[in-house]
Every structure is written in structure tokens, then in C-alpha cells.
Design a protein around this motif. Structure first.
Motif, PDB file in Angstrom:
ATOM      1  N   ALA A 113       0.803  -1.164  -0.031  1.00  0.00           N
ATOM      2  CA  ALA A 113      -0.081  -0.037   0.023  1.00  0.00           C
ATOM      3  C   ALA A 113       0.856   1.307   0.113  1.00  0.00           C
ATOM      4  O   ALA A 113       0.740   2.125  -0.825  1.00  0.00           O
ATOM      5  CB  ALA A 113      -0.929  -0.158   1.240  1.00  0.00           C
ATOM      6  N   GLN A 114       1.927   1.141   0.985  1.00  0.00           N
ATOM      7  CA  GLN A 114       2.786   2.418   0.927  1.00  0.00           C
ATOM      8  C   GLN A 114       3.475   2.665  -0.368  1.00  0.00           C
ATOM      9  O   GLN A 114       3.788   3.739  -0.606  1.00  0.00           O
ATOM     10  CB  GLN A 114       3.763   2.351   2.085  1.00  0.00           C
ATOM     11  CG  GLN A 114       2.854   2.458   3.305  1.00  0.00           C
ATOM     12  CD  GLN A 114       3.464   1.858   4.728  1.00  0.00           C
ATOM     13  OE1 GLN A 114       4.003   0.725   4.605  1.00  0.00           O
ATOM     14  NE2 GLN A 114       3.759   2.721   5.646  1.00  0.00           N
ATOM     15  N   ALA A 115       3.820   1.683  -1.233  1.00  0.00           N
ATOM     16  CA  ALA A 115       4.325   1.678  -2.680  1.00  0.00           C
ATOM     17  C   ALA A 115       3.317   1.748  -3.459  1.00  0.00           C
ATOM     18  O   ALA A 115       3.666   1.693  -4.697  1.00  0.00           O
ATOM     19  CB  ALA A 115       5.108   0.668  -2.906  1.00  0.00           C
ATOM     20  N   ALA A 116       1.912   2.090  -3.242  1.00  0.00           N
ATOM     21  CA  ALA A 116       0.886   2.084  -4.246  1.00  0.00           C
ATOM     22  C   ALA A 116       1.066   1.069  -5.217  1.00  0.00           C
ATOM     23  O   ALA A 116       0.638   1.182  -6.287  1.00  0.00           O
ATOM     24  CB  ALA A 116       1.062   3.509  -4.930  1.00  0.00           C
ATOM     25  N   CYS A 117       1.113  -0.116  -4.784  1.00  0.00           N
ATOM     26  CA  CYS A 117       1.075  -1.313  -5.462  1.00  0.00           C
ATOM     27  C   CYS A 117      -0.194  -1.967  -5.312  1.00  0.00           C
ATOM     28  O   CYS A 117      -0.461  -2.207  -4.166  1.00  0.00           O
ATOM     29  CB  CYS A 117       2.199  -2.365  -5.066  1.00  0.00           C
ATOM     30  SG  CYS A 117       3.859  -1.797  -5.517  1.00  0.00           S
ATOM     31  N   VAL A 118      -0.922  -2.419  -6.316  1.00  0.00           N
ATOM     32  CA  VAL A 118      -2.046  -3.188  -6.179  1.00  0.00           C
ATOM     33  C   VAL A 118      -1.902  -4.682  -6.014  1.00  0.00           C
ATOM     34  O   VAL A 118      -0.894  -5.200  -6.499  1.00  0.00           O
ATOM     35  CB  VAL A 118      -3.024  -2.908  -7.565  1.00  0.00           C
ATOM     36  CG1 VAL A 118      -3.287  -1.320  -7.443  1.00  0.00           C
ATOM     37  CG2 VAL A 118      -2.374  -3.381  -8.782  1.00  0.00           C
ATOM     38  N   THR A 119      -2.793  -5.354  -5.305  1.00  0.00           N
ATOM     39  CA  THR A 119      -2.908  -6.748  -5.228  1.00  0.00           C
ATOM     40  C   THR A 119      -4.202  -7.335  -5.967  1.00  0.00           C
ATOM     41  O   THR A 119      -5.156  -6.736  -5.986  1.00  0.00           O
ATOM     42  CB  THR A 119      -3.159  -7.346  -3.874  1.00  0.00           C
ATOM     43  OG1 THR A 119      -1.950  -6.774  -3.169  1.00  0.00           O
ATOM     44  CG2 THR A 119      -3.200  -8.875  -3.749  1.00  0.00           C
ATOM     45  N   ASP A 120      -4.003  -8.210  -6.854  1.00  0.00           N
ATOM     46  CA  ASP A 120      -5.100  -8.397  -7.678  1.00  0.00           C
ATOM     47  C   ASP A 120      -6.279  -9.234  -6.968  1.00  0.00           C
ATOM     48  O   ASP A 120      -6.051 -10.009  -5.710  1.00  0.00           O
ATOM     49  CB  ASP A 120      -4.279  -9.497  -8.666  1.00  0.00           C
ATOM     50  CG  ASP A 120      -5.566  -9.469 -10.152  1.00  0.00           C
ATOM     51  OD1 ASP A 120      -6.358  -8.825  -9.995  1.00  0.00           O
ATOM     52  OD2 ASP A 120      -5.052 -10.214 -11.175  1.00  0.00           O
TER      53      ASP A 120
END
Lengths: 235, 616
Positions: free
Chosen positions: B586-593
């Protein structure tokens, strides 16, 4: 046209459900027993079903009436049995008949009878019952009984309720508590709330009105034939 | 005291007396004399709210169909009724048998939202039952609790004998059965609790002792009874097609918030929005079969006579056979003159087709929940919706004649900046522009409502470690948005009070020390805190200051990932490691499918089969 009128009782805790609640209850009960009500036309169709005369919240009744129209003709005896099985305890259908008259019953009802009981003990306010009963004759012998009535506009008008009282008497009670029976005007043209009569009666007797200790039951509603001579119960 | 007589003397003095009478169709009144275990399902809010809650109907059904146990109901009386009851000395009673709560065997509170905690205490007080576990001897009923907020039960630990974690439809009848056996044998309360603690999904707080260091940080939840397990796993109802779903649900006599037949189509959610507690604690996704849903819908409509039917889930469009299901339900409802309501549909072309068909000319409001104003922040929270999704849905809606749209956002999300708030205003303005364009440059009646809630970090989510905004920060953001949106014609702006959201955050991640505050708040007269007309911030402030407990810290301090959290020993399936990895992503703004595209390793498979894994 499949028009019917149904007579029912509203008792026990069911006296605390409102007019709208009761309408919804009947609507759902008809749906549960598979009777389709006829609906009005237009953008917002509603079922053709109405009470002859609304009952105040808190009153019980042995003589409430509901008029309704169904899509298909119904066998009244079977409908009564099925409805009673679908209604909660405290609401029971006592009779159903077909209704031929064109005019709505709410416009034809003329009179209703009520029994009023005064509770003593828990929650009841004590008052001089003898004095109240002794006052009844004098109260009825008045030529007019005037009261101030608040209109919807907020203005007060003077109203004479004497012509709206057909009968008022005390009942002999075995357990010593007092009860009154009254017959008063009812219907959309002319209607007398029993509590208005009681307020006037207590005031005439010089007693304070024990609002909290009343139990009011509507016993019956009557139609008045054209000659005005006899009252006949709707069913 | 005769409850019935006293009730009759005061019901006419209160608003909506039918809240307090029972007697509804399909309510079940069992003879107290022949019922071994009498359970009171207590909903700590008003009748109209509680009767709209499906969980009540399910648990009522699964208990009352068993012999030897009864489920009765009780709700929080409105302030006017409470006053009358206190004046008359009438204790809180069950609707079915009008039995005072203190004469029941077990009272079970449902924990739907933190702001109802003061009502729980107030209901105990109205029942003339001592609030704290340690003040209640053998003669008093057992007090249980369950529901979503039981995933951090610690703020209520002083008052509740045992918590049921996870799905209740199997565990509650088991618990009541166990109680019946224990009662027959005639044991002490503690023996019952020891036996209950061995049942999966049962947490007995008095068997654990929190240990704090000098700085006041939690260092251990020390087990002080050998019957108690090290960790407690939530219960999971595996088979959604079994007969646990009520077909004859209680039909209220007065109109309630959701006055309709309802079928739950699946439980759980695979999307993994990081702020969403329900999405984490109700895993795995378990679908009910289309056949079974249809059967339930049909028998419910026939049995209740309702004029409306609704489906229920966390995200209806994700049901694997949603299109054929909705077609069948539409047919059924048409035959019975009933309307169909389909909440939480994604706004795709299918949804619009369906809505056209069921609503026709009567177009009610349309709701979209982008949750955040920019793509970056939506990636942070893993809300998988793009600008394009929003605008193409709006274009369709406008072309089909919708004139009113509601947008839901959250503010105070982790990493949020004022640019994200600008994004909220931009989305609203762009939608208004779309409407104008479609309408030849005129806006007409078109209206956008922007509704903003304040983010509350919740336990068992990837955001359980992060700090909440201060009340002042929230209020600044409200002002900022109000000002921005004031300039856009045809947009109205609603937001939630910051002090309620603050208190919600305090209790969501609170620990056992908050029990003192709750008890004090109840004494001071706090109740119905979720109702803005009854919420009194000053009383809560007084409760905190009098007990010397710093409420702010619970809401505003970020937690160390290494720290021990009060709910660490409760296993809701999703592992702490997974939540940590989601927090970092989240802190890296990465999504999880969505895990229907393939397992993301949340950990739920340790507890149950995950049937939807990789199904897309």
C-alpha cells in the motif's frame, strides 16, 4: 367487481399498531394467502383496500371493518379461514361478506359504539366513580354541550357535541369497577371522538380526567338507513 | 412486577409503542418452563435497525428450530421509552415472553459497530444487571457477544463472559446445547466457561490477562486458565446450501429500515480492498447455489407477503452466475407483484440493463463508490476502479435518463494529500460536465451528491497499524472540500462528524483499559452514539478525563509492525504476515489482484477450503 367487506377484531398488544401498520399487515396477509387485490390505475398503483373508520392507537376493537376489491372472485368462508391462519395473534377476522353497494362504507357509516373501562390499581388514577355516574343524566339533559375545537388552520371554533351523542350509560360491573357504554356519531361527515365526550363528562362532573387509566374498546359500527330510524351493524 | 401490566400503562406515552410489543408473524414464543436454555438475542440499537439485520433472522431461526433452547429478542429502547421504564422501575425484557433479561440464561449482544458499545452497557443497566463480569455471581445470566466487532473484543472484555468469533449459525446452537448439559449437571459458571473455551471460536476474556510494560505498551496476553487455548480461530460456516437460512423470517409490524425479504447470495469478498474489514474477516468467499437462492427467495416471498425482495452480499456482481440469477429473480418478483432490489452491483452494461428493466421510468438514485479521488490513492487502498470506469458508467447512466448520482469517498486514507482531495472535486465536476454535454450544454435537473466519510483504521486489515487523522485534520479537509465543491453547480456535499469517527477508531483498536471509560460514559448517560442527535462528545471527553485514559493515543498513534496487538491471538484466517505485506505494498501504491485470478496467499486456506481461488 369483486368487492368485499371484512369485520375483524384488534386486541391485546395489537392495539399499539397504527393505522398504516395495519394496512400493510392486511396487504401482506392477502399476499400470503394468494389473494390478489385489485390495484388503482396510474403511475403509483395502490391496492383497493381501506378501513371504514380509522381507530385511535391504543384502542382495542371488536368491530373494525375493511373494504377491499380482489382481482378474482373469492369464496368468503375459505378466505376467512386462510386469513386467520396468516394473521398474527390479536388480529382476527370474524366475518366477510360481498359488498354490493356502490358508495364506500366509510361514507355510509353513521355511528359507533364504545365501551370505556377505568382501571384502578397499577397506573390508574383514582376518582369518585359514584359522582361520575350520578352526573350522566344531568349531562345528557343539557340542550347543548359546547366545546372549543381546534381546526386544521389553527383557529378555534365552537362545536356542539350533544347531537352527536346517541346514548351514554354506565354498566353494572361485578368486580365493582366502573365502565361506560356510549353510542356516538362516526364517519367522514360527522365524527365524535369518545375521549372528547369523556373530557366533557368529567368536567361536567367536576372531576379531573384520568387519561392514563382508560381502556377504550370500539364495539361496533353502524349504518343508518335513509329513514334514520334504526341502526344496523355493518355486518 | 408484572411486565405486561406495567407495559400497558406506559406504552401510550411513548413514540412507536409497537417497537416494544413483539407478537410479529413468525416470532417464536416457547414455554419458559420446558426450555432448558433461554437465550436473549440483544441488538444494541433501536428495533427498526435491529430488525433489518439478517444475522438476527438467521440466528433466531437456527436456535428456535432446536428443542431445549429458545431465542428471544431485545432491542435498545429509545430514550423516551428508557425514561418511562426507569421511572416505572420496569426492567428490560424480551419481546417474546416479556421475561426480564436478568431471568434469562444467556444474553448475547451482536457487535455491528463500535458506536453501539455504550448501548450495550446501558441495556445491562436497564436490565438491573451488574455491568462487570467480576460483579456478577452465579445468580446472574451469562453475557455473550459476537459479530464483526468481536474481532477486537478487548474494550468490552470487562463486561462480557464470552465471545463467539466468526460465523454464528453453527457455534451458537452448539454453545446453547453445551449450556443445557451444564445446567442439568448443575455446575458453577466457571466450569461452563472452561468447557465453552474448548469449543472452537470461543474466547473467554477472563482466562487471559493483558500485561503492559512501563510505557503502557501491551507485551503479552497471558493465559491464566489452562482450559483456554493459545489462539482462537474464528468459525466458518462451510456449506451455504444447508438449511441454516430462514425461509419464514419474522415480519415486523411497523416499518423498519429494510422492510423486505432478503437472500444472502454469498459470504466473503475476494477483492481485497485494504481499508475494508468485512473483506478481510469474512473470508473465504462461499457462494450459495443458484437453485438454493431461488428456492429461498420463492418461499420467503410466499411466507412473508413482502412487496420487495433484495439480495445480499459484499459485492453482488461478483457472484459467479449473477446474470442468470437476476433474470430468474426478476421473473419471480414480477409474478408476485414484488419489486427487486439489487444493492452493491458494479455499474457495468449488465447492471444498467437490469436496472432499466426493474425500475423503468422510476429511476432512483445511482450510487458509485470510488472511495478516493486519484488513481494513485485508489491503488494504495487497492480499490480496483479506474477513472474510465467511473466516467463510462456515468455516461451510460446519463444517456438512460438518470438525473441524480451519489458518490462515496473516504478522507484521511493513508498517504493522502490535498491533491487527492482535489481529485474528489474533479470527479464531481467532470460528471456534471458529462451531463451538460449530453443535454446540449444545459445542466437541467442533474445533480451529484458527494458523500465523504472519515477513514477509521480497523483491526485485521492492512491498515491496522496506521494512524488516523486528527479531528482537526478531518475538519480542515471538510472545509477544504466544502469550499471546492461549493463552486461546482449542481453538487451537494455531505460528510460525517469527525468526533464520532475519532471515537470509532479509539474503540476499534482499543484494549482492555478502555472498559473503565465505557463504564464511566454509561454512568454519565452516553447512549445511541451512532445517532448524531444523541451523541454527546462532551460526555465522552469527561469520561476519558475522569478515568485518566488517553483516548487520542488509540486513534492517532501509528503502531509498530513488530508490536503486539490486542487482537493478535484471534485468528480470522488472514495472517499477520499477509497484512504486513499488504501494508507495505500500500505504501508503495502497488495493487494486489482479486484472488479469483489466483491465490494471493492471505492464509485463509489454513482454516477452510477456498472455492473461488483462481476461478476467473
Amino acid at each position: 367487481m369483486n368487492r368485499y367487506v371484512l369485520k375483524f377484531r384488534k386486541e391485546g398488544y395489537m392495539r399499539y399498531i397504527s393505522h398504516l401498520d395495519l394496512l400493510r399487515l392486511f396487504k401482506r396477509s392477502f399476499s400470503r394467502i394468494g389473494v390478489r387485490l385489485r390495484h388503482s390505475e396510474g403511475f403509483n398503483p395502490h391496492p383497493k383496500m381501506s378501513f371504514v373508520q380509522p381507530l385511535s392507537l391504543g384502542y382495542i376493537s371488536k368491530g373494525e371493518y375493511l373494504e377491499f376489491e380482489t382481482v378474482h372472485p373469492q369464496d368468503v368462508a375459505s378466505m376467512q379461514v386462510r386469513l386467520n391462519a396468516a394473521l398474527p395473534e390479536g388480529i382476527s377476522v370474524v366475518a366477510i361478506r360481498t359488498e354490493a353497494g356502490k358508495k364506500a362504507l366509510s361514507a355510509r357509516v353513521a355511528c359507533a359504539s364504545y365501551t370505556v373501562q377505568f382501571l384502578d390499581g397499577d397506573g390508574g388514577e383514582a376518582f369518585d366513580a359514584g359522582r361520575l355516574c350520578a352526573a350522566i343524566d344531568g349531562f345528557l339533559q343539557q340542550k347543548e354541550i359546547l366545546r372549543e375545537k381546534k381546526q386544521k388552520t389553527g383557529k378555534f371554533v365552537t362545536q356542539d357535541i350533544r347531537p352527536m351523542i346517541y346514548a351514554l350509560r354506565e354498566n353494572s360491573q361485578e368486580n365493582g369497577s366502573v365502565s361506560l357504554t356510549m353510542e356516538v356519531s362516526a364517519g367522514s361527515n360527522c365524527n365524535l371522538n369518545p375521549e372528547v365526550l369523556l373530557t366533557e363528562l368529567f368536567s361536567y362532573a367536576g372531576l379531573s380526567y384520568p387519561r392514563e387509566s382508560l381502556r377504550i374498546c370500539r364495539d361496533e359500527m353502524y349504518l343508518q338507513p335513509a329513514d334514520g330510524s334504526v341502526k344496523i351493524p355493518i355486518i | 412486577m408484572n411486565v405486561n401490566e406495567t407495559l400497558n400503562s406506559l406504552l401510550l406515552r411513548v413514540e412507536k409503542p409497537a417497537r416494544y410489543i413483539g407478537g410479529e408473524l413468525y416470532s417464536v414464543v416457547k414455554d419458559p418452563k420446558t426450555t432448558a436454555t433461554r437465550f436473549a438475542f440483544a441488538f444494541p440499537d433501536m428495533y427498526e435497525i435491529g430488525m433489518s439485520y439478517l444475522g438476527l433472522q438467521i440466528l433466531y431461526h437456527v436456535v428456535n428450530r432446536e428443542e431445549g433452547m429458545a431465542c428471544e429478542r431485545v432491542f435498545a429502547p429509545a430514550p423516551d421509552m428508557e425514561q418511562e421504564m426507569r421511572k416505572a422501575g420496569l426492567p428490560l425484557y424480551t419481546l417474546e415472553n416479556k421475561t426480564p433479561l436478568r431471568e434469562m440464561d444467556i444474553i448475547g449482544f451482536t457487535l455491528q459497530y463500535e458506536m453501539s458499545y455504550s448501548n450495550i452497557l446501558n441495556m445491562l443497566s436497564l436490565s438491573q444487571i451488574p455491568l462487570r463480569v467480576k460483579e456478577r455471581g452465579e445468580e446472574w445470566p451469562l453475557i455473550a457477544a459476537g459479530g464483526p466487532c468481536a474481532c477486537n473484543p478487548e474494550p468490552l472484555a470487562d463486561f462480557i463472559d464470552l465471545f463467539l468469533l466468526g460465523d454464528g449459525e453453527e457455534s451458537l446452537p452448539q454453545l446453547l446445547k453445551l449450556h443445557g448439559q451444564w445446567k442439568r449437571e448443575g455446575g458453577m459458571k466457571k466450569e461452563f466457561l472452561e468447557r465453552a473455551a474448548k469449543m472452537p471460536g470461543v474466547y473467554v476474556p477472563s482466562f487471559y490477562q493483558p500485561v503492559y510494560d512501563e510505557a503502557g505498551a501491551l507485551t503479552e496476553m497471558k493465559k491464566i486458565n489452562s482450559a483456554a487455548p493459545e489462539r482462537i480461530e474464528k468459525r466458518i460456516t462451510a456449506d451455504m446450501d444447508s438449511d441454516v437460512f430462514p425461509q419464514k423470517s419474522i415480519v415486523p409490524l411497523i416499518s423498519v429500515v429494510h422492510d423486505r425479504a432478503v437472500v444472502e447470495i454469498f459470504r466473503g469478498c475476494s477483492r481485497g480492498c485494504r481499508f475494508c474489514q468485512a473483506g478481510m474477516i469474512y473470508r473465504p468467499v462461499r457462494e450459495r447455489s443458484q437453485e438454493r437462492i431461488f428456492e429461498i427467495a420463492q418461499s420467503q416471498l410466499c411466507a412473508t407477503g413482502y412487496e420487495e425482495m433484495s439480495i445480499l452480499s459484499l459485492s453482488s456482481s461478483d457472484y459467479s452466475g449473477i446474470e442468470p440469477l437476476v433474470s430468474r429473480l426478476m421473473c419471480l418478483c414480477r409474478e408476485r407483484d414484488a419489486s427487486l432490489s439489487l444493492p452493491s452491483l458494479r455499474l457495468d452494461s449488465f447492471s444498467f440493463r437490469v436496472m432499466e428493466e426493474i425500475q423503468g421510468y422510476k429511476k432512483t438514485g445511482l450510487t458509485v463508490a470510488p472511495e478516493a479521488g486519484t488513481q494513485r490513492l485508489r491503488d494504495v487502498i487497492n480499490k480496483n476502479i479506474t477513472d474510465n470506469d467511473i466516467y463510462s458508467a456515468m455516461e451510460q447512466a446519463i444517456s438512460l435518463g438518470w438525473t441524480s448520482v451519489k458518490l462515496y469517498f473516504m478522507i484521511g486514507l493513508p498517504t493522502e494529500t490535498y491533491e487527492d482531495l482535489d481529485g474528489i472535486a474533479e470527479i464531481a465536476a467532470n460528471i456534471v460536465e458529462l451531463a451538460k454535454k449530453a443535454n446540449g450544454g444545459k445542466q437541467g435537473r442533474f445533480h451529484v451528491t458527494v458523500s465523504v466519510s472519515n477513514f477509521v483504521p480497523k483491526p485485521h486489515t492492512p491498515f491496522q497499524w496506521c494512524a488516523q487523522n486528527t479531528r482537526e485534520e478531518f475538519e480542515d479537509k471538510h472545509r477544504y472540500l466544502k469550499e471546492k465543491l461549493r463552486k461546482v453547480k449542481g453538487v451537494s456535499f455531505h460528510y460525517h462528524a469527525a468526533d464520532t469517527s475519532h471515537l470509532e477508531a479509539v474503540f476499534a483498536r482499543g484494549d482492555r483499559r478502555l472498559g473503565e471509560v465505557l463504564a464511566r460514559a454509561c454512568e454519565l448517560g452516553c447512549h445511541f452514539d451512532g445517532w448524531h442527535e444523541h451523541f454527546r462528545a462532551s460526555l465522552w471527553e469527561e469520561a476519558f478525563s475522569k478515568t485518566g485514559i488517553d483516548g487520542d493515543a488509540y486513534a492517532l498513534q501509528a503502531r509498530d509492525e513488530e508490536s503486539i496487538l490486542p487482537w493478535d491471538m484471534l485468528d480470522y484466517g488472514v495472517t499477520k504476515q499477509y497484512l504486513q505485506s499488504e501494508w507495505r505494498k500500500a505504501q508503495a501504491a502497488c495493487v494486489t489482484d482479486d484472488c479469483r485470478h489466483g491465490c494471493t496467499g492471505c492464509g485463509i486456506k489454513r482454516l477452510a477450503a477456498c472455492e473461488m481461488e483462481g476461478s476467473l
